[in-house]
Design an enzyme around this catalytic site. Structure first.
Site, PDB file in Angstrom:
ATOM      1  CG  HIS A 171      14.757  49.785 -13.064  1.00  0.00           C
ATOM      2  ND1 HIS A 171      16.077  49.488 -13.076  1.00  0.00           N
ATOM      3  CD2 HIS A 171      14.820  50.487 -11.846  1.00  0.00           C
ATOM      4  CE1 HIS A 171      16.240  49.977 -12.432  1.00  0.00           C
ATOM      5  NE2 HIS A 171      15.889  50.843 -11.144  1.00  0.00           N
ATOM      6  CD  GLU A 218      15.493  53.626 -14.430  1.00  0.00           C
ATOM      7  OE1 GLU A 218      16.163  53.502 -12.501  1.00  0.00           O
ATOM      8  OE2 GLU A 218      14.781  53.174 -14.816  1.00  0.00           O
TER       9      GLU A 218
END
Length: 254
Positions: free
Chosen positions: A99, A169
């Site tokens: 992430h 992302e």
């Protein structure tokens, strides 16, 4: 969307949620009825402290459970860390790896991400691997270069549609309220799809590609209907059942 690829909606609670928050999880489980659940797969990545209790609530049926990170070793003197095997034992089937908050705040390199993916596989977990560029990299027209480096460095050989999911992302959109345009998302997802097909063949073409970056009820339809977008990785909007379910309900209309 992509034909013949079952969509996937993942919620990432990040460092949010205590036992009181499990009421939202119960509401999400109740809201994903059998007919809606047939349209996509759902995953909630709760804090590790809630995994066992969340599994007792969900039972691994309509909603899958995931961890938010794991160590690259199976065990050892790593104070404060958690292994993929521990996540598996607590009821997880998936784990988020790479992430942007881990890559930036904790300086996790592509090599570390790759090692964590391999650890997830050893434990029998599906790795949800995140990639994406910073605002500076986007302004410098380095988006595809950054994604190429991350994809090549973070994904081990042996990736299949069964053991990985990729989430794009853009770092500048995570938690900021900013969202990439559907045209930008389409370009990037087509690029990632091509990369996966080129490296892993027909199996790579089946790997699900999620968009993550301030996905919310107001923009979910536009994003989820974009070519090669097979679902979403949702942050803040996954903390409230009404928001998460509204996003999921988009698949009734697509």
């Amino acid at each position: 969307m992509s034909p013949n690829i079952r969509p996937f909606i993942a919620g990432n609670w990040k460092m949010n949620g205590t036992g009181e928050s499990l009421g939202e999880l119960r509401a999400i489980a109740a809201g994903i009825s059998s007919d809606l659940g047939r349209l996509f797969e759902a995953l909630i990545c709760v804090p590790a402290t809630l995994l066992s209790r969340a599994f007792d609530i969900l039972g691994g049926e309509n909603i899958l459970l995931g961890g938010q990170n794991c160590h690259f070793d199976d065990y050892g003197p790593y104070t404060g860390d958690i292994s993929a095997f521990m996540l598996k034992e607590a009821g997880a089937s998936h784990v988020i790896i790479g992430h942007s908050e881990r890559r930036t705040v904790y300086q996790e390199s592509d090599a570390i991400v790759r090692a964590k993916v391999q650890a997830a596989w050893r434990a029998g977990l599906v790795a949800l691997i995140c990639v994406g560029e910073t605002l500076e990299e986007r302004k410098s027209n380095k988006v595809l270069d950054v994604l190429t480096r991350q994809l090549e460095g973070s994904l081990p050989d042996g990736a299949t549609a069964e053991n990985i999911i990729i989430a794009y992302e853009p770092v500048w959109a995570v938690g900021t309220g900013n969202t990439a345009t559907s045209a930008d998302v389409a370009e990037v997802h087509a690029f990632i799809h091509h990369k996966m097909h080129s490296r892993f063949g027909d199996e790579g073409a089946k790997i699900r590609l999620l968009y993550g970056g301030s996905v919310k009820p107001s923009n979910a339809f536009e994003l989820l209907s974009t070519a090669h977008v097979n679902g979403a990785l949702i942050g803040g909007a996954s903390l409230k059942a009404i928001d998460f379910l509204t996003i999921c309900d988009v698949y009734r209309k697509l």
